[in-house]
Enzyme design. Sequence first.
Site, PDB file in Angstrom:
ATOM      1  N   ASP A 129      -6.314   1.036  10.806  1.00 12.16           N
ATOM      2  CA  ASP A 129      -6.946   0.240   9.751  1.00 12.16           C
ATOM      3  C   ASP A 129      -8.470   0.339   9.762  1.00 12.16           C
ATOM      4  OD1 ASP A 129      -4.607  -0.574   8.617  1.00 12.16           O
ATOM      5  OD2 ASP A 129      -4.640  -2.607   9.410  1.00 12.16           O
TER       6      ASP A 129
ATOM      7  N   VAL B 183       4.474  -2.044  14.765  1.00  9.39           N
ATOM      8  CA  VAL B 183       4.034  -3.440  14.748  1.00  9.39           C
ATOM      9  C   VAL B 183       5.020  -4.289  13.960  1.00  9.39           C
ATOM     10  CG1 VAL B 183       2.221  -5.023  13.986  1.00  9.39           C
ATOM     11  CG2 VAL B 183       1.608  -2.828  15.018  1.00  9.39           C
TER      12      VAL B 183
ATOM     13  N   CYS C 154       0.830  -1.206   0.000  1.00  9.52           N
ATOM     14  CA  CYS C 154       0.000   0.000   0.000  1.00  9.52           C
ATOM     15  C   CYS C 154       0.865   1.257   0.000  1.00  9.52           C
ATOM     16  CB  CYS C 154      -0.898   0.026   1.242  1.00  9.52           C
ATOM     17  SG  CYS C 154      -2.196  -1.207   1.258  1.00  9.52           S
TER      18      CYS C 154
END
Length: 420
Positions: free
Chosen positions: A307, A165, A117
């Site tokens: 998200d 993350v 992305c």
Amino acid sequence: MEKFRVYGQSTLSGDVQISGAKNAALPILFATILAEEPVKLTNVPELKDVDTTFEILRKLGVVVERTDEQTVLIDASRIDRYVAPYELVKTMRASIWALAPLLTRFREGQVSLPGGCTIGARPVDMHISGLEKMGAAIELDEGYVKATVNGRLTGTRIYMDKVSVGATLSLIMAATLAEGVTTIENAAREPEIVDTADFLNKMGAKISGAGTDTISIEGVSRLAGCEHSIVPDRIETGTFLIAAAISGGRITCHNTKADTLDAVIEKLREAGMQVDVTENTITLDSLGQRPKAVNIRTMPHPGFPTDMQAQFTLLNVVAEGTSKITETIFENRFMHVPELIRMGAKGEIEGNTAIIHGVESLSGAQVMATDLRASISLVLAGCIASGETVVDRIYHIDRGYEHIEDKLRGLGARIERFSE
């Protein structure tokens, strides 16, 4: 190129089965590189990114077999190549997770600088600096990150300058076979990190503190095989809850965990939605009411997940009132807003903040998906808009949502996939 055609003014209601979490499946699949014995994984979603991961593993010499829709058998005992090539890595940023397990098990690894992305820089610097602190030699050469180490990596204290993350997962994997104890401070706390640590511990790793901001890993000499079921996808769950909220419907999500979605559920209730939870289900009933606008500020877990930002942007687009949405995790993550404005939304972007003025209805239009979560918000917008919406570049959706048109049809959407 494939597109979705969506016919609008649908009320989305019914029951939906939630798939395994992409954001847990990918690191766990790469972590199988560490195992000297076969691994059996269940609740593995059928997604483009999962298929890409399978191909990367096979390039390394891993045997990967999907025995049914949800089950995958993996044997990494005969890995004989240590390079994740550009032609596969270019489509998916998660490919960087191949580096740490290759390095810590085989003393070397090469991964092409990844793609995926286009939502901000998302640098791999924190992965690299952490591995260097553990004794790795890293060089960037012709678009590849090349890592080597003499002997085993060495356990150490690593303080993360920024909550990440991806880097937290890389360093956990690296530390499992390192010599001594590694402590990761200011670690990310996402449920998918907990699931990955649970998987590694089943293989014989000694990881404690996953889900907190300090994770300790005592290195072991080898990791064995195991069986593991991927945690349910909290982002897919939240997406379907939004589908009910914006369409005046009632949806029950099965095979999900409410305790991974506290911030999302709180905001949905603030928007006036009725949300009921059991051990394995979440039900949202809109009571046929238009949602109320809610302010959103994305944060690392347990804060509001980035998200879910695009989906809540859509909720606010059709909500009663004006809202402010602040994105603190990634740059360039409001690319869905101009597309929603094409459909009749009202709002403006100011730096990392979007101001949304709710409207009563949207109109169908031709729109373009720019990333995974933005694309699903455009599809859901098409479900409630008047007329017909065509969503281009839906390969983004296939990267992260399993059988999405089938699931939406089961809830009453009128949607079809076509090629032009």
